[in-house]
Design an enzyme around this catalytic site. Structure first.
Site, PDB file in Angstrom:
ATOM      1  NE  ARG A  88     -46.346  44.980 -21.942  1.00 52.99           N
ATOM      2  CZ  ARG A  88     -46.619  44.062 -22.882  1.00 52.99           C
ATOM      3  NH1 ARG A  88     -45.748  43.785 -23.827  1.00 52.99           N
ATOM      4  NH2 ARG A  88     -47.767  43.411 -22.870  1.00 52.99           N
ATOM      5  CG  HIS A 109     -50.211  40.216 -19.400  1.00 54.54           C
ATOM      6  ND1 HIS A 109     -50.687  41.505 -19.536  1.00 54.54           N
ATOM      7  CD2 HIS A 109     -49.891  39.803 -20.663  1.00 54.54           C
ATOM      8  CE1 HIS A 109     -50.663  41.842 -20.810  1.00 54.54           C
ATOM      9  NE2 HIS A 109     -50.194  40.832 -21.516  1.00 54.54           N
ATOM     10  CD  GLN A 132     -53.193  37.974 -23.425  1.00 48.01           C
ATOM     11  OE1 GLN A 132     -52.455  38.810 -23.896  1.00 48.01           O
ATOM     12  NE2 GLN A 132     -54.110  37.352 -24.148  1.00 48.01           N
ATOM     13  CG  ASP A 188     -46.300  33.319 -22.133  1.00 57.91           C
ATOM     14  OD1 ASP A 188     -46.117  33.866 -23.247  1.00 57.91           O
ATOM     15  OD2 ASP A 188     -46.053  33.893 -21.049  1.00 57.91           O
ATOM     16  CB  CYS A 196     -50.727  35.739 -24.071  1.00 58.51           C
ATOM     17  SG  CYS A 196     -49.032  35.246 -23.752  1.00 58.51           S
ATOM     18  NE  ARG A 242     -54.601  42.199 -24.110  1.00 59.22           N
ATOM     19  CZ  ARG A 242     -53.276  42.381 -24.020  1.00 59.22           C
ATOM     20  NH1 ARG A 242     -52.461  41.561 -24.648  1.00 59.22           N
ATOM     21  NH2 ARG A 242     -52.767  43.348 -23.269  1.00 59.22           N
TER      22      ARG A 242
HETATM   23  N1  NVA Z   1     -44.552  35.909 -20.505  1.00 57.04           N
HETATM   24  C1  NVA Z   1     -44.422  36.802 -21.628  1.00 57.04           C
HETATM   25  C2  NVA Z   1     -45.754  37.363 -21.996  1.00 57.04           C
HETATM   26  C3  NVA Z   1     -45.750  38.242 -23.226  1.00 57.04           C
HETATM   27  C4  NVA Z   1     -47.100  38.824 -23.515  1.00 57.04           C
HETATM   28  C5  NVA Z   1     -43.432  37.899 -21.290  1.00 57.04           C
HETATM   29  O1  NVA Z   1     -43.496  38.423 -20.175  1.00 57.04           O
HETATM   30  O2  NVA Z   1     -42.592  38.234 -22.130  1.00 57.04           O
HETATM   31  N1   CP Z   2     -49.955  39.393 -25.366  1.00 55.01           N
HETATM   32  C1   CP Z   2     -49.334  40.593 -25.275  1.00 55.01           C
HETATM   33  O1   CP Z   2     -49.344  41.257 -24.247  1.00 55.01           O
HETATM   34  O2   CP Z   2     -48.720  40.971 -26.419  1.00 55.01           O
HETATM   35  P1   CP Z   2     -47.737  42.211 -26.598  1.00 55.01           P
HETATM   36  O3   CP Z   2     -46.462  41.890 -25.832  1.00 55.01           O
HETATM   37  O4   CP Z   2     -47.517  42.299 -28.064  1.00 55.01           O
HETATM   38  O5   CP Z   2     -48.378  43.437 -26.035  1.00 55.01           O
END
Ligand code: NVA
Ligand code: CP
Length: 318
Positions: A102, A129, A132, A233, A273, A301
């Site tokens: 990540r 992502h 997801q 989101d 998500c 997930r």
């Molecule tokens: N768009 C959000 C998704 C979190 C799972 C982010 O990148 O923070």
């Molecule tokens: N949806 C998702 O990726 O959640 P987290 O940021 O908690 O991993």
């Protein structure tokens, strides 16, 4: 080496098997004799951003598949002090059997994959992502092809319409545009013009040989009309905190309220998500609606990512 950096890293023909695996793993979780394709393996999770779902579902999933997971906060390893992505990939490849990453810059996961010799899974970048999206698609399919598996699950997605509201230039929006193309779904996005999908998305679609078939509008009610799924989101993605005030101001007309949700099909599903900010991108009323399937999404997930890991492991053996 097969990696999972973007939705199209699995071909459409591979999806029925992947969904069937997720379905079986979900049904048989915890039973004696469950498959352990990662037995004897250690996977490293390298995270530069916060996470609840992704981190825990991967750690649990790797363990359930017989493997061992080690969590590395980027700042705890030398990469946080400037060791190159390439050297990190080469060194970790000598120790571990796969990387779940990540990060901010999407090129990081591409560079890790190019320099290392183990599979790399994208656990969210600023751009995409994919874990997801596969999970979301599986979660929808479970509803639309209840009790079925494999091809019937995947087929149940074709022609369905997803409406994505809010930040339509974020990783979730881009991933869903690419995912919709892969799953044969229609996608309509509504958000402020300043956050419309940008040229980087069109470049990705072109590179993947995909048509630019998504529809963008500034009218949320137009986007949700005839939608099978209303999706949103957070308005402030990780790394965008400095823009919080401006984002909330411009995106507030795109909140998924009861009225907006009612503009979709009568049996439309609400999805997010997570994490959600009730009262910002979605109202508490919609989060609590019986057609909101956000916690099924979160649970899936685990099952879907285990299926992805199984598929990567099977590809490695070929
Ligand atoms: N768009 C959000 C998704 C979190 C799972 C982010 O990148 O923070
Ligand atoms: N949806 C998702 O990726 O959640 P987290 O940021 O908690 O991993």
């Amino acid at each position: 080496m097969k990696h999972f950096l973007k939705e199209t890293d699995f071909k459409a023909a591979e999806l029925p098997k992947l969904f069937a695996t997720a379905h079986t793993l979900k049904r048989t979780r915890g039973r004696a004799g469950s498959p352990k394709p990662l037995a004897g393996q250690t996977w490293a999770l390298i995270f530069s951003k916060s996470s609840t779902r992704t981190r825990v579902s991967f750690e649990v999933g790797i363990h359930e598949l017989g493997g061992n997971a080690i969590f590395l906060n980027k700042n705890d390893i030398q990469m946080g002090r400037g060791e190159t992505v390439e050297d990190t990939a080469k060194v970790l490849s000598r120790f571990v059997h796969g990387l779940v990453v990540r990060t901010f810059d999407h090129s990081d996961v591409e560079r890790l994959a190019a320099a290392g010799t183990v599979p790399v899974v994208n656990a969210l970048t600023d751009f995409l992502h994919p874990c997801q999206i596969y999970t979301d698609a599986f979660t929808m399919a479970e509803r639309w092809a209840k009790g079925k598996t494999g091809k019937a699950l995947v087929d149940s997605l074709r022609g369905r319409k997803i409406a994505f509201l809010g930040d339509t230039a974020c990783n979730m929006a881009y991933s869903w545009i690419l995912g919709a193309s892969l799953f044969g779904m229609k996608i309509s996005l509504a958000g402020p013009k300043a956050f419309a999908p940008g040229p980087e998305l069109d470049a990705l679609l072109a590179a993947e040989g995909r048509k630019k078939e998504y529809h963008f509008t500034t009218d949320p009610l137009e986007a949700v009309r005839d939608a099978d799924v209303v999706y949103t989101d957070v308005w402030v993605s990780m790394g965008k905190e400095e823009e919080t005030k401006e984002r909330i101001r411009t995106m507030s007309p795109y909140a998924v309220t009861g009225k907006v949700f009612a503009g979709a099909k009568r049996d439309a599903l609400f999805m997010h998500c997570l994490p959600a900010h009730a009262g910002e991108e979605v109202s508490q009323e919609v989060l609590d609606n019986p057609r909101s399937i956000i916690f099924d999404q979160a649970e899936n997930r685990l099952h879907t990512q285990k299926a992805i890991l199984c598929a990567l492991q099977a590809a490695r053996k070929k």
